[in-house]
Motif scaffolding. Structure first.
Motif, PDB file in Angstrom:
ATOM      1  N   ALA A   1       0.809  -1.234  -0.083  1.00  0.00           N
ATOM      2  CA  ALA A   1       0.063   0.077   0.124  1.00  0.00           C
ATOM      3  C   ALA A   1       0.812   1.053  -0.135  1.00  0.00           C
ATOM      4  O   ALA A   1       1.315   1.611   1.087  1.00  0.00           O
ATOM      5  N   PRO A   2       1.166   1.682  -1.302  1.00  0.00           N
ATOM      6  CA  PRO A   2       2.136   2.738  -1.215  1.00  0.00           C
ATOM      7  C   PRO A   2       1.699   4.089  -0.884  1.00  0.00           C
ATOM      8  O   PRO A   2       0.586   4.299  -1.035  1.00  0.00           O
ATOM      9  N   PHE A   3       2.593   4.960  -0.025  1.00  0.00           N
ATOM     10  CA  PHE A   3       2.102   6.276   0.537  1.00  0.00           C
ATOM     11  C   PHE A   3       3.492   6.862   0.555  1.00  0.00           C
ATOM     12  O   PHE A   3       4.405   6.583   0.400  1.00  0.00           O
ATOM     13  N   LYS A   4       3.068   8.413   0.528  1.00  0.00           N
ATOM     14  CA  LYS A   4       4.513   9.324   0.596  1.00  0.00           C
ATOM     15  C   LYS A   4       4.867   9.707   1.921  1.00  0.00           C
ATOM     16  O   LYS A   4       3.899   9.908   2.835  1.00  0.00           O
ATOM     17  N   ALA A   5       6.056   9.349   2.188  1.00  0.00           N
ATOM     18  CA  ALA A   5       6.724   9.631   3.370  1.00  0.00           C
ATOM     19  C   ALA A   5       8.111  10.300   3.294  1.00  0.00           C
ATOM     20  O   ALA A   5       8.806  10.648   2.215  1.00  0.00           O
ATOM     21  N   PRO A   6       8.518  10.977   4.532  1.00  0.00           N
ATOM     22  CA  PRO A   6       9.750  11.756   4.291  1.00  0.00           C
ATOM     23  C   PRO A   6      10.674  10.964   3.845  1.00  0.00           C
ATOM     24  O   PRO A   6      10.985   9.734   4.165  1.00  0.00           O
ATOM     25  N   ARG A   7      11.560  11.426   2.715  1.00  0.00           N
ATOM     26  CA  ARG A   7      12.501  10.764   1.919  1.00  0.00           C
ATOM     27  C   ARG A   7      12.292   9.641   1.248  1.00  0.00           C
ATOM     28  O   ARG A   7      13.011   9.209   0.256  1.00  0.00           O
ATOM     29  N   PHE A   8      11.290   8.919   1.440  1.00  0.00           N
ATOM     30  CA  PHE A   8      10.761   7.783   0.439  1.00  0.00           C
ATOM     31  C   PHE A   8       9.152   8.033  -0.253  1.00  0.00           C
ATOM     32  O   PHE A   8       8.430   8.260   0.551  1.00  0.00           O
ATOM     33  N   ASN A   9       9.196   8.101  -1.249  1.00  0.00           N
ATOM     34  CA  ASN A   9       7.955   7.812  -2.338  1.00  0.00           C
ATOM     35  C   ASN A   9       7.704   6.496  -2.633  1.00  0.00           C
ATOM     36  O   ASN A   9       8.429   5.848  -3.356  1.00  0.00           O
ATOM     37  N   LEU A  10       6.996   5.705  -1.912  1.00  0.00           N
ATOM     38  CA  LEU A  10       6.610   4.312  -2.049  1.00  0.00           C
ATOM     39  C   LEU A  10       6.213   4.024  -3.580  1.00  0.00           C
ATOM     40  O   LEU A  10       6.527   2.832  -3.942  1.00  0.00           O
ATOM     41  N   ARG A  11       5.681   4.889  -4.128  1.00  0.00           N
ATOM     42  CA  ARG A  11       5.339   4.546  -5.552  1.00  0.00           C
ATOM     43  C   ARG A  11       6.323   4.555  -6.556  1.00  0.00           C
ATOM     44  O   ARG A  11       6.291   4.070  -7.696  1.00  0.00           O
ATOM     45  N   SER A  12       7.460   4.972  -6.156  1.00  0.00           N
ATOM     46  CA  SER A  12       8.811   4.784  -6.995  1.00  0.00           C
ATOM     47  C   SER A  12       9.574   3.777  -6.770  1.00  0.00           C
ATOM     48  O   SER A  12      10.621   3.576  -7.514  1.00  0.00           O
TER      49      SER A  12
END
Length: 832
Positions: free
Chosen positions: A119-130
């Motif tokens: 379940a990708p989401f945007k987090a500091p330093r990491f964009n799980l979608r990438s």
């Protein structure tokens, strides 16, 4: 290919309280991990996902470096399970990077489910979608270059033979990373994936796909056909079943069907772990009300898959919730426009029980189009007035090749395999030599034994070339002399050519064939993937290998190679009695021919009942199980449901009800107490069927005419039975002959067994009927020729002037059977 499903939705407490109840499956291994979370997560105390942030040494997480994060801005409806994540950053150059892993101890080796939640989401330093990464399970690559921008659940089904299950994550680039939100690892039910009977759907092939349980399967589609979405709360294995609407290629061809009654799992070939109630209680059937469609059409679905040419396991779920009686629904199954299964009859596959769940497995190679097409439509056996087809559920799983997917197979592995291969090759060669010596010794023993044996069931086939071995589960019970090789049967049926199909029974399709010595035979092949038929297979071999009679179909042999269950019988040129009464292009039998057929069948049944101390009860006497040879000699067939009768000090056998609707003894049905009088009842229905030339049950008729026996007896009581006699023979029957025949049939169909005659009494009366037909008065039914003999009443047999066909030779049956006679081939040497 991604399997996008919203597996975990915001569950309402009301839904939890009102969900469908079921007996929960308890897996031996059961690991539920909430990755990256600091605390355990529980959903209504049903399933508890453990945090993977435990202290080192007590966690399943095995890695030098990983990061746990929480979603800083979770959507209001986001499940708690998807609000945390475990991130596995790359550890430098890809060549030196070692994967981060979870390790789970395996206490119950065998098939396991593995579900990975992303379940990708945007987090500091990491964009799980990438993120882009690989996933390995025990060293096998199951996901390569995976990335996603939406919630995805990947499900794998595979056999675990090690004591540890390891799931590894390896970023695709040195600057990349991988992630996981939740993991499920749990044991699958026993026999969830089995190796026997899965048909390989390849044009011009009848092969069986072997070792299915050893493959790694990735779920691509799981569909509840004709029903609503099934959520994990309503499935014992926590699966999600989607609706089929968007996959239907022509929506107007299908019509939803549903049932309010739970499936009959006891009689079916499936369990709630194979598919939940909601799948088997709904279906799509043919929309015959659509006036724009032709009388015969198919319902078709198209399921998106990868455009690569790879193998898929296609599991189709069936449950006949649309028929009003058995043997009413016949349909064909097509996969990628290839006929995968012809003339499916769910009632016979499920022991003549409706609404019993069944699943059939196929392995098919995708054609590169990117779409897997599945169709169901009526077969040639369907009644044109009620042609139908249905489908309840579909599962599509991509088959991953464990060997080609192995990661890290370098020169060292190659050398190891060369050494292992050499050792195995030498061992197999030695084993082959030993087997050859043993076969020679066994052959000599068999030759000596055959010379000393006074009688064997089918000794004339013992010398067939390449036809007998001494291996297999059935052979181990002493029936190896009847074994026929699969190669001989395959050759004799032209590789099971569909043009040679001569019938479909409860065990499977029946083909016309020939053996190496040019003997014509009927080959009954068990249905691949049906999971049914083993009890019938063993029963037929057990019974027919020990008895032989002029009026019983002879067993030539059997085959149990390559996951096949095949029975080979003597060929009966004229087919079943039913086809000579109605529903076919055959010329109708004359009244005299019908009487001789009934007499022959009664003789065969009499031998079954009296040929041993306990006797044998057939349990499925009907017009399709009475076959005719080239001279119209009747022989009783299909002993799959037969069983031994009661012992001398018993009055009945207590057993579950088996048989065919319309022919089933009502007392046996009510009390589940089986006697030989149950066969007499069924035979009485056959007598009425012979007289009236109509099915035992016809749901298309008005209510009072649906059941033949009840309808005929009503006319018999009114003294007007002649009004419903088959018009083809009405002017051939002498009244005195009709009167005696009708009385006999009526007595056979008495509600209680004690009021019915024995089959010996029935045989005597039928011979009397034939004598009356040939020598009785032309138009006076009131002449006294004796009523139907009550059980145990002494009487004289028909005169020797009767032209009734007599048994001789190995039958051991004289022409006239008196009440005091009890004949047994099994107990006396004369009978052999």
């Amino acid at each position: 290919m991604a399997f996008p499903i919203n597996l975990i939705l915001p569950f309402l407490f009301f839904f939890y309280l009102t969900r469908i109840s079921f007996s929960a499956f308890t897996p031996t291994d059961n690991y539920l991990i909430n990755s990256g979370a600091n605390t355990n997560t529980s959903f209504f105390s049903i399933r508890s996902f453990l945090s993977d942030s435990s202290k080192p040494g007590s966690s399943f997480l095995i890695t030098d470096r990983s990061i746990s994060l929480s979603d800083p801005n979770p959507p209001p409806d986001s499940p708690v399970l998807y609000q945390s994540v475990r991130i596995f950053p790359s550890g430098g150059s890809s060549s030196s990077s070692s994967p981060s892993s979870y390790k789970f101890p395996v206490t119950n080796k065998g098939t396991h489910f593995i579900r990975l939640h992303f379940a990708p989401f945007k987090a500091p330093r990491f964009n799980l979608r990438s993120a882009k990464f690989q996933v390995l399970i025990n060293g096998f690559l199951v996901m390569d270059g995976f990335s996603t921008d939406s919630v995805v659940v990947k499900e794998f089904v595979l056999k675990i033979d090690d004591s540890v299950l390891e799931i590894s994550f390896l970023p695709s680039k040195s600057s990349g990373f991988g992630f996981i939100n939740a993991i499920e690892v749990f044991s699958a039910p026993k026999d969830y994936i089995i190796d026997q009977g899965t048909k390989l759907v390849i044009p011009n092939s009848a092969q069986i796909f072997s070792n299915l349980s050893s493959q790694v399967l990735e779920t691509v589609h799981r569909i509840n056909v004709g029903g609503l979405k099934v959520t994990p709360f309503n499935d014992t294995l926590w699966r999600t079943w989607l609706v089929d609407d968007k996959y239907l290629l022509l929506k107007g061809a299908a019509k939803r069907a549903s049932s309010t009654h739970p499936p009959n799992y006891q009689s079916g070939g499936a369990t709630r772990e194979i598919a939940p109630d909601n799948v088997y209680m709904t279906a799509q059937e043919m929309n015959r009300e659509n006036q724009e469609l032709q009388a015969r059409f198919n319902i078709s679905w198209g399921f998106p898959i990868e455009s690569k040419r790879v193998l898929h396991l296609v599991r189709l779920h069936f449950c006949d919730i649309v028929s009003s009686s058995v043997n009413q629904l016949y349909f064909n199954v097509f996969i990628n426009d290839y006929l995968a299964f012809r003339d499916v009859d769910l009632s016979t596959l499920n022991f003549h029980v409706l609404a019993a769940p069944l699943y059939i497995d196929f392995v098919v190679e995708s054609d590169g189009s990117g779409v897997l097409r599945i169709s169901v439509g009526p077969s040639e056996l369907s009644n044109p007035l009620r042609a139908n087809a249905l489908l309840n559920g579909v599962e599509v799983m991509r088959i991953l090749s464990p060997v080609s997917s192995k990661v890290g197979s370098g020169k060292k592995n190659i050398v190891v395999w060369i050494v292992v291969g050499s050792v195995l090759g030498g061992f197999l060669l030695l084993l082959l030599l030993v087997l050859c010596v043993l076969c020679v010794c066994k052959r000599k023993k068999k030759t000596k034994r055959s010379e000393s044996t006074r009688w064997t069931p089918m000794r004339r086939f013992r010398g067939s070339s390449n036809s007998r071995t001494t291996e297999g589960t059935v052979s181990s019970n002493g029936y190896h002399t009847l074994r026929i090789s699969f190669a001989e049967i395959q050759s004799g049926t032209n590789n099971f050519d569909r043009s040679l199909v001569i019938g479909v029974g409860g065990f499977g399709m029946v083909f016309k064939g020939s053996l190496n010595d040019n003997t014509k035979v009927a080959v009954k092949r068990g249905v691949p993937g049906s999971r049914q038929g083993l009890p019938e297979f063993l029963s037929e071999i057990t019974i027919l290998s020990k008895i032989r009679h002029r009026h019983l179909v002879s067993l030539v042999g059997y085959c149990e190679e390559q996951s096949e269950m095949i029975l080979v019988y003597e060929y009966m040129d004229k087919g079943p009695l039913r086809s000579h009464l109605y529903g076919s292009s055959n010329s109708p039998l004359s009244w005299k021919q019908r009487l001789e057929v009934c007499i022959g069948a009664a003789r065969g049944l009499h031998y079954l009942h009296t040929g041993s101390s306990q006797g044998i009860i057939h349990r499925d006497i009907k017009s399709t199980n009475i076959l005719l040879d080239d001279n119209f000699v009747a022989k009783v067939a299909d002993f799959g449901l037969s069983r031994s009768g009661p012992c001398l000090d018993e009055t009945h056998v207590s057993t579950g009800v088996k048989g065919s609707f319309g022919y089933l003894d009502p007392e046996y049905f009510r009390r589940q107490q089986l006697t030989d009088k149950s066969d007499v009842y069924s035979f009485g229905v056959v007598l009425f069927e012979v007289l009236c030339a109509r099915p035992a049950v016809d749901p298309l008729l008005v209510r009072e005419q649906v059941n033949l026996a009840e309808w005929a007896i009503e006319w018999q009581k009114k003294g007007m039975l002649d009004q419903i006699v088959d018009p083809n023979i009405a002017d051939q029957i002498k009244p005195c002959s009709l009167k005696k025949f009708a009385e006999t049939a009526e007595k056979c169909c008495a509600d209680y067994g004690v009021d019915r005659p024995t089959i010996g009494d029935v045989l005597w009366n039928l011979e009397h009927v034939l004598q009356l037909q040939e020598s009785g008065p032309l138009d006076n039914p009131e002449e006294v020729y004796g009523d139907v003999t009550e059980p145990g009443t002494a009487r004289e047999g028909p005169s020797s002037g009767s032209n009734t066909e007599r048994d001789s030779g190995d039958d051991g049956t004289s022409g006239i059977i008196n009440s005091s006679q009890v004949f047994s081939q099994l107990m006396t040497n004369a009978g052999r």
